[in-house]
Every structure is written in structure tokens, then in C-alpha cells.
Design an enzyme around this catalytic site. Structure first.
Site, PDB file in Angstrom:
ATOM      1  N   GLN A 227       3.325   4.475   2.587  1.00 47.19           N
ATOM      2  CA  GLN A 227       3.231   3.953   3.965  1.00 47.19           C
ATOM      3  C   GLN A 227       3.851   2.565   4.170  1.00 47.19           C
ATOM      4  OE1 GLN A 227      -1.035   3.629   5.024  1.00 47.19           O
ATOM      5  NE2 GLN A 227      -0.783   1.428   4.752  1.00 47.19           N
TER       6      GLN A 227
ATOM      7  N   TYR B 200       2.547   0.604  14.453  1.00 50.97           N
ATOM      8  CA  TYR B 200       1.492   0.414  13.459  1.00 50.97           C
ATOM      9  C   TYR B 200       1.670   1.361  12.280  1.00 50.97           C
ATOM     10  CZ  TYR B 200      -2.900   0.452  11.089  1.00 50.97           C
ATOM     11  OH  TYR B 200      -3.853   0.382  10.115  1.00 50.97           O
TER      12      TYR B 200
ATOM     13  N   LYS C 275      -2.060  -2.171   7.473  1.00 52.25           N
ATOM     14  CA  LYS C 275      -2.475  -3.561   7.618  1.00 52.25           C
ATOM     15  C   LYS C 275      -1.554  -4.459   6.791  1.00 52.25           C
ATOM     16  CE  LYS C 275      -5.457  -2.426   9.483  1.00 52.25           C
ATOM     17  NZ  LYS C 275      -6.063  -1.800   8.421  1.00 52.25           N
ATOM     18  N   ASP C 276      -1.586  -5.728   7.092  1.00 46.64           N
ATOM     19  CA  ASP C 276      -0.742  -6.661   6.338  1.00 46.64           C
ATOM     20  C   ASP C 276      -1.349  -6.994   4.993  1.00 46.64           C
ATOM     21  OD1 ASP C 276      -1.043  -7.524   9.395  1.00 46.64           O
ATOM     22  OD2 ASP C 276       1.039  -7.527   8.761  1.00 46.64           O
TER      23      ASP C 276
ATOM     24  N   ASP D 111       0.883  -1.167   0.000  1.00 45.18           N
ATOM     25  CA  ASP D 111       0.000   0.000   0.000  1.00 45.18           C
ATOM     26  C   ASP D 111       0.914   1.208   0.000  1.00 45.18           C
ATOM     27  OD1 ASP D 111      -1.569   2.166   0.597  1.00 45.18           O
ATOM     28  OD2 ASP D 111      -2.600   1.238   2.302  1.00 45.18           O
TER      29      ASP D 111
ATOM     30  N   GLY E 177      18.541  -6.008  -0.914  1.00 50.94           N
ATOM     31  CA  GLY E 177      18.655  -7.394  -1.377  1.00 50.94           C
ATOM     32  C   GLY E 177      17.361  -8.188  -1.376  1.00 50.94           C
TER      33      GLY E 177
ATOM     34  N   ASP F 115      -7.776  -7.394   1.291  1.00 54.15           N
ATOM     35  CA  ASP F 115      -7.533  -6.055   1.856  1.00 54.15           C
ATOM     36  C   ASP F 115      -8.251  -5.941   3.198  1.00 54.15           C
ATOM     37  OD1 ASP F 115      -6.500  -3.478   1.999  1.00 54.15           O
ATOM     38  OD2 ASP F 115      -8.226  -2.581   0.978  1.00 54.15           O
ATOM     39  N   LYS F 116      -7.648  -5.164   4.102  1.00 50.35           N
ATOM     40  CA  LYS F 116      -8.177  -4.884   5.447  1.00 50.35           C
ATOM     41  C   LYS F 116      -8.206  -6.121   6.344  1.00 50.35           C
ATOM     42  CE  LYS F 116      -9.150  -0.623   4.098  1.00 50.35           C
ATOM     43  NZ  LYS F 116      -8.030  -0.363   3.155  1.00 50.35           N
TER      44      LYS F 116
ATOM     45  N   ASP G  71      -6.680  -0.578  -1.410  1.00 49.58           N
ATOM     46  CA  ASP G  71      -5.543   0.355  -1.463  1.00 49.58           C
ATOM     47  C   ASP G  71      -4.202  -0.347  -1.670  1.00 49.58           C
ATOM     48  OD1 ASP G  71      -5.259  -0.832   1.003  1.00 49.58           O
ATOM     49  OD2 ASP G  71      -5.554   0.996   2.164  1.00 49.58           O
TER      50      ASP G  71
HETATM   51  C1  F6R Z   1      -6.118   1.246   6.625  1.00 44.45           C
HETATM   52  C2  F6R Z   1      -7.361   1.012   7.369  1.00 44.45           C
HETATM   53  C3  F6R Z   1      -8.187   2.126   7.869  1.00 44.45           C
HETATM   54  C4  F6R Z   1      -7.462   3.119   8.758  1.00 44.45           C
HETATM   55  C5  F6R Z   1      -8.440   4.235   9.179  1.00 44.45           C
HETATM   56  C6  F6R Z   1      -7.773   5.339   9.992  1.00 44.45           C
HETATM   57  O1  F6R Z   1      -5.751   0.168   5.845  1.00 44.45           O
HETATM   58  O2  F6R Z   1      -7.742  -0.093   7.567  1.00 44.45           O
HETATM   59  O3  F6R Z   1      -9.319   1.599   8.521  1.00 44.45           O
HETATM   60  O4  F6R Z   1      -6.906   2.487   9.872  1.00 44.45           O
HETATM   61  O5  F6R Z   1      -8.993   4.827   8.033  1.00 44.45           O
HETATM   62  O6  F6R Z   1      -6.714   5.839   9.245  1.00 44.45           O
HETATM   63  P1  F6R Z   1      -5.861   7.118   9.672  1.00 44.45           P
HETATM   64  O7  F6R Z   1      -5.358   6.877  11.064  1.00 44.45           O
HETATM   65  O8  F6R Z   1      -4.799   7.145   8.624  1.00 44.45           O
HETATM   66  O9  F6R Z   1      -6.778   8.289   9.608  1.00 44.45           O
HETATM   67 MG    MG Z   2      -3.990   2.294   3.114  1.00 41.32          MG
HETATM   68 MG    MG Z   3      -4.807  -2.330   2.254  1.00 45.69          MG
END
Ligand code: F6R
Ligand code: MG
Ligand code: MG
Length: 371
Positions: free
Chosen positions: A94, A234, A237-238, A11, A103, A131-132, A52
Site C-alpha cells: 500500500q 488516501y 497513514k503517514d 507499510d 532516484g 504507528d496510526k 504494520d
Molecule cells: C490503517 C488504519 C486503519 C484502517 C481501517 C480501515 O493504518 O489506521 O484504522 O483505516 O482498518 O481499513 P480498510 O479501509 O482497509 O478496511
Molecule cells: Mg496498514
Molecule cells: Mg502503520
């Protein structure tokens, strides 16, 4: 000559918060991988996105963990990050935790699922991207595909894999792994992988007595990077990816997909701190909106042919998954109604955002012993 398939994702910025990779970034990736194909570094590629996350699917002859392939992915993400920053996309860069390549992209933020194998006469392969959510989200479906006879009829009626499979399971907290045999050790396997935030299926192998497949070539692989551990804090997400080979002595494509017909609960929704159902979707629906989700999974089907990719078929686009989606949306509604309560919200040690230490600090003089 063996073929390697590498699915590397990151992402590095998205449009309207964490919803969708911008077209400009997909174009940059397409351009970079096209160049690499022209120079002969890779044999073929597909660029796509799930929410994303920018996904680079590549085929080549260089094996797993190849520095040139990883550098290509790294440079692609770096160039796309430059554009994302210019465009002020959300979360630009990010998942790239360092500017300098050393490497291998593992440990630098991106997620990686790679496997090298000898192509069969016909080689069906499915690339999954979520995702998520977290890598352990694949535990349930991968187990069902390769170990559950109620999912995979072939485990019972196909003589070529009637003896089962071998699971490579990682303890992603302690950085250890163990090989376990199914069905002999099925209950022990489940004792581990049911605890999906710690024990994650990394690879699946055929058994020694498999009639056609070499026992040292994986038939499935999952990305197991844990971004928050890699980064020490943090940063996203993975959002795992996986590759699964199918047919001719392996679960059929339909048995592989059947494992996704139940929208099981996974963690990682909203702020990486909530449980929700995994929604199998087509590429066009791979955008996370409601409460930044719910978590999604895409499945792209290919034939791998002399290291070239034929496809994709957008497998979850089928109406046969409508019922699963309806069920997932019903569960979405049900889970959301819990608001800040567990089990919608994750247990406190697993939340990626928390105010609890501050709240406790504020209250420390007001807490008194209970007689
Ligand atoms: C990102 C995700 C989102 C963010 C949330 C808060 O992959 O899952 O749920 O954690 O939108 O994001 P910030 O802290 O960047 O405003
Ligand atoms: Mg994101
Ligand atoms: Mg994502």
C-alpha cells in the site's frame, strides 16, 4: 569522515488487518540489508516494526538523499511487497506508489528521517517510530525536548546549550519552510506548530554559539511525508519516524524520553479520522488492536560507533512509563466514549474517510432556509 543514519519505513502489508508486520517480511528485509552490509554499501542496520510499518534503520557514509541507499530501501520494500502479495497480507504494497525507482524514495510513499553528522567521542542516538498517526504528532515532544525548560533541565543548567536551539519548520501543505530561533521566537514557534497538521518540525539545529557542535549538522530530524498528498488520495497513514541525538551538549536521553511521559492527543487513529492519545510502548507491545490503536510510539536507544550500531535498548520497556500508559488508556476510554463526535472524530476537512458528501447530496432537496 561523517556518518549518516537513515530510517526509512513503509507499510507494505500486515497480518490481521492493519495490526502487525509478518515475520516473513522482516526476514526478507533482514536478508537484503545483510547483503548490503556485506557489499559495503551500508555500515550497519537494524530491521524492526511498529504495528504494520516495516522499519529499516541503516548507517552509512553516503550522506542524505543518496540514490543507492534509497534504492536499497525501495528494492527491499518491493521484494517484501512481492511476498506480502503472495501471502495475501492486508494492504500488500500500500505505501509503494510506483513500481519503478527514480532516484529517491521521497514522494514514492515511504517515510524518511535521515541525518548526516560528525560523530562525537560517544554518540547516543534514539530512533522513534509511531504507528496510526501523522508527522505533526512529533511536534509536541520535539518542542519539549529542545525548548521547554520544564522538560529539559539542561536548557537552564547546562552552559553548552543554555542559548537554545534552531527549529526548521515545514508548512507541509504549501511545501515551504522557515528557520526559527528558540527561546527568542518561542511564542511564534508555538503559534505555528500547535497547528500540527500543517506546520511540522522537520529538523533541529544547535545555535551558532554552541560550544562543541557544528551549527550545520542537525541534532534531530522527523519524517514529514504526507502519504495522502503524495498519492493524491488516501492510501494509508503517514506513521512518522524521527531520529534524535542526545547527551554531551544536547538534552540527555532521559530528557528526550521525558517528553513522552505525557500521552498527548494525536490524530490518525481508526481510519485516519480520529484523535487519541499516543501510547509509549516497548517493541513487544507495538501492535495496534483496540479500535486499530490507540496510536503508539516506540523508542530504540543506540550508541553510534564508527557508523556501527550498538543496541538497541528498548527504552519505553521501562516500568517508569507504566503511569503514562495507564493515563493513556484512561484517555483512550474517555475519547472512545465520544463515538462519532468531535473531538474524537477529526474535523470534517481532516477526515480520511467520509460519507458526508453523499449524505449532503441525498438531503439536498430537503434542506430549506431557516427564517
Ligand atoms: C490503517 C488504519 C486503519 C484502517 C481501517 C480501515 O493504518 O489506521 O484504522 O483505516 O482498518 O481499513 P480498510 O479501509 O482497509 O478496511
Ligand atoms: Mg496498514
Ligand atoms: Mg502503520
Amino acid at each position: 569522515m561523517k556518518t549518516t543514519v537513515s530510517l526509512i519505513k513503509a507499510d507494505i502489508g500486515s497480518v490481521a488487518g492493519h495490526s502487525l508486520v509478518a515475520k516473513e517480511l522482516l526476514d526478507i528485509a533482514e536478508e537484503k540489508l545483510k547483503e548490503a552490509k556485506e557489499t559495503g554499501l551500508i555500515e550497519d542496520f537494524r530491521v524492526f516494526n511498529v504495528g504494520d510499518d516495516l522499519q529499516l534503520l541503516m548507517t552509512h557514509r553516503k550522506g542524505e538523499d543518496n540514490p543507492e541507499i534509497h534504492e536499497l530501501a525501495f528494492n527491499t520494500f518491493k521484494e517484501a511487497t512481492k511476498k506480502a502479495k503472495e501471502m495475501k497480507l492486508y494492504g500488500a504494497g500500500q505505501d509503494l506508489l510506483s513500481d519503478a525507482f527514480s532516484g529517491n524514495v521521497k514522494g514514492m510513499g515511504p517515510g524518511v528521517a535521515e541525518m548526516e553528522f560528525t560523530e562525537r567521542k560517544a554518540e547516543p542516538l534514539i530512533a522513534f517510530a509511531m504507528d496510526k498517526t501523522e508527522p505533526g504528532a512529533f511536534n509536541l515532544p520535539i518542542f519539549k525536548i529542545f525548548a521547554d525548560p520544564f522538560n529539559t533541565a539542561g536548557l537552564i543548567i547546562d552552559p553548552s546549550f543554555h542559548s537554545g536551539f534552531i527549529f526548521e519548520i515545514w508548512d507541509i501543505m504549501e511545501h515551504k519552510r522557515v528557520l526559527m530561533r528558540s527561546p527568542e521566537e518561542m511564542y511564534d514557534i508555538l503559534a505555528l506548530i500547535g497547528s500540527k497538521s500543517t506546520y511540522v518540525i522537520k529538523r533541529v539545529y544547535p545555535k551558532e554559539d554552541h560550544k562543541t557542535l557544528p551549527k550545520d549538522e542537525p541534532v534531530a530530524v522527523v519524517s514529514t511525508e504526507k502519504l495522502y498528498q503524495v498519492a493524491g488520495k488516501y492510501v494509508g497513514k503517514d506513521d512518522p519516524v524521527a531520529l534524535v541525538r542526545a547527551q554531551s551538549g544536547l538534552p540527555a536521553v532521559g530528557e528526550v524520553l521525558e517528553a513522552f511521559s505525557f500521552p498527548h492527543l494525536v490524530s490518525g487513529w481508526m481510519r485516519g479520522s480520529h484523535n487519541g492519545p499516543i501510547l509509549p510502548v516497548s517493541l513487544k507491545d507495538a501492535r495496534c488492536t483496540r479500535f486499530d490503536g490507540p496510536p503508539r510510539c516506540v523508542a530504540l536507544g543506540f550508541q553510534v560507533s564508527n557508523a556501527k550500531l550498538i543496541g538497541p535498548v528498548d527504552l519505553f520497556a521501562d516500568v517508569a512509563f507504566e503511569y503514562t500508559r495507564m493515563k493513556a488508556l484512561e484517555v483512550t476510554e474517555y475519547m472512545r466514549r465520544h463515538g462519532p463526535f468531535e473531538p474524537h472524530r477529526l474535523p470534517r476537512e481532516e477526515m480520511e474517510y467520509t460519507t458526508l458528501p453523499e449524505v449532503l447530496e441525498k438531503l439536498k432537496d430537503r434542506f430549506e432556509p431557516v427564517k
